[in-house]
Design a protein around this motif. Structure first.
Motif, short mmCIF file in Angstrom:
data_model
loop_
_atom_site.label_atom_id
_atom_site.label_comp_id
_atom_site.label_asym_id
_atom_site.label_seq_id
_atom_site.Cartn_x
_atom_site.Cartn_y
_atom_site.Cartn_z
N PRO A 193 42.27 16.08 85.11
CA PRO A 193 43.33 16.16 84.21
C PRO A 193 43.67 15.25 83.46
N LYS A 194 43.12 13.96 83.48
CA LYS A 194 42.66 13.12 82.16
C LYS A 194 42.32 13.68 80.99
N PHE A 195 41.55 15.02 81.16
CA PHE A 195 41.30 15.90 80.06
C PHE A 195 41.98 17.02 79.43
N LYS A 196 43.39 17.02 80.16
CA LYS A 196 43.94 18.14 79.94
C LYS A 196 44.95 18.30 78.64
N GLU A 197 44.78 16.82 77.68
CA GLU A 197 44.95 17.74 76.62
C GLU A 197 43.56 17.29 74.76
N CYS A 198 42.46 17.56 75.93
CA CYS A 198 41.23 17.53 74.65
C CYS A 198 41.13 19.33 74.95
N LYS A 199 40.29 19.66 73.79
CA LYS A 199 39.85 20.66 73.79
C LYS A 199 38.47 20.46 74.14
N ILE A 200 37.98 21.70 75.03
CA ILE A 200 36.60 21.78 75.78
C ILE A 200 36.28 23.33 74.79
N ILE A 201 34.53 22.09 75.11
CA ILE A 201 33.72 23.02 74.43
C ILE A 201 32.50 23.99 75.44
N ALA A 202 32.50 25.18 76.01
CA ALA A 202 31.88 25.39 76.58
C ALA A 202 30.20 25.54 76.39
N CYS A 203 29.01 25.27 76.67
CA CYS A 203 27.55 25.28 76.92
C CYS A 203 27.27 25.63 77.41
N ILE A 204 25.84 25.74 77.80
CA ILE A 204 24.93 26.48 78.68
C ILE A 204 23.48 25.90 78.31
N ALA A 205 22.81 25.28 79.55
CA ALA A 205 21.52 25.05 78.77
C ALA A 205 20.23 25.31 79.98
N GLY A 206 18.89 25.51 79.42
CA GLY A 206 18.28 25.88 80.38
C GLY A 206 16.65 26.29 79.95
N PHE A 207 15.70 26.01 80.35
CA PHE A 207 14.44 26.48 80.16
C PHE A 207 14.09 27.80 79.86
N VAL A 208 14.65 28.98 80.26
CA VAL A 208 14.06 30.05 80.32
C VAL A 208 16.36 30.54 80.65
N ILE A 209 16.31 31.08 78.63
CA ILE A 209 17.96 32.15 79.12
C ILE A 209 17.45 33.38 77.95
N PRO A 210 17.35 34.30 79.02
CA PRO A 210 16.78 35.52 78.40
C PRO A 210 18.07 35.93 77.19
N LYS A 211 17.58 37.33 76.37
CA LYS A 211 18.11 37.61 75.30
C LYS A 211 19.28 37.70 75.81
N VAL A 212 19.81 38.66 77.00
CA VAL A 212 20.79 39.36 77.20
C VAL A 212 21.63 38.61 77.20
N THR A 213 20.92 36.77 77.78
CA THR A 213 22.28 35.65 78.24
C THR A 213 22.47 35.61 76.85
N ARG A 214 21.52 35.11 76.01
CA ARG A 214 21.97 35.16 74.37
C ARG A 214 22.75 35.40 73.52
N ASP A 215 22.91 36.85 73.95
CA ASP A 215 24.03 37.64 72.89
C ASP A 215 24.96 37.54 73.72
N GLN A 216 25.00 37.63 75.61
CA GLN A 216 26.83 37.42 75.82
C GLN A 216 26.99 36.48 75.17
N ALA A 217 26.65 35.10 75.75
CA ALA A 217 27.11 33.59 75.28
C ALA A 217 27.41 33.72 73.84
N ASN A 218 26.77 34.27 73.05
CA ASN A 218 27.34 33.93 71.39
C ASN A 218 28.69 34.57 71.23
N GLU A 219 28.05 35.89 71.63
CA GLU A 219 29.59 36.58 71.93
C GLU A 219 30.62 36.12 72.60
N MET A 220 30.88 35.45 73.73
CA MET A 220 31.72 34.33 74.34
C MET A 220 32.01 32.95 73.34
N GLY A 221 31.10 33.11 72.23
CA GLY A 221 32.00 31.29 71.97
C GLY A 221 30.80 30.47 72.83
N VAL A 222 29.74 30.20 73.31
CA VAL A 222 29.86 29.40 74.35
C VAL A 222 27.96 28.38 74.10
#
Length: 158
Positions: free
Chosen positions: A106-135
């Motif tokens: 709750p100490k972060f309730k006023e903050c804006k959240i930025i969603a991020c994923i990180a990986g050594f292997v990220i298939p194109k389908v995952t990259r496509d979805q993440a881009n569409e979702m603003g991640v």
């Protein structure tokens, strides 16, 4: 019959040992991915154009766990790490884990959240979805972290 039972017991023992080794290997791979990205963001705590100050590894409560969290008081970047980031992992992160973050911390309730994923292997389908979702999408590039979002990417605040 006795020989068969002994063989079954021996096979069970070997399968258990294999399971323990596989689980250990899987955990080690996951931990190495998390360490790589934690140290990278610790060295350069920047997401897009946002400079963050504090980098936290393994932020958890009884109900939730977040691999890496960066904050500057106004923004909180929540980074989910996987060795190979599959589309299902992304969906689970955005639909189940991320919505609980402000409730769990709750100490972060006023903050804006930025969603991020990180990986050594990220298939194109995952990259496509993440881009569409603003991640934001991060992967490794030698000793460095590189961003994989497309040129027309628009980050979303959660």
């Amino acid at each position: 019959m006795k020989e068969t039972n002994e063989q079954i017991q021996e096979t069970d023992k070997k399968l258990k040992e294999l399971g323990i080794r596989h689980g250990g290997l899987s955990n080690n791979i996951g931990e190495s991915v998390e360490e790589f990205f934690f140290h990278g963001f610790e060295k350069k705590p920047v997401i897009g154009k946002i400079r963050l100050k504090k980098v936290i590894q393994n932020m958890k409560t009884d109900n939730a766990e977040y691999d890496i969290v960066l904050t500057n008081g106004m923004y909180v970047a929540v980074i989910e790490n996987k060795h190979k980031f599959q589309p299902d992992d992304l969906v689970k992160f955005i639909s189940q884990n991320l919505p609980k973050f402000k409730k769990e911390f709750p100490k972060f309730k006023e903050c804006k959240i930025i969603a991020c994923i990180a990986g050594f292997v990220i298939p194109k389908v995952t990259r496509d979805q993440a881009n569409e979702m603003g991640v934001y999408i991060f992967s490794q590039s030698g000793e460095n972290i590189k961003i994989l979002n497309y040129k027309n990417f628009k980050p979303k605040e959660y």
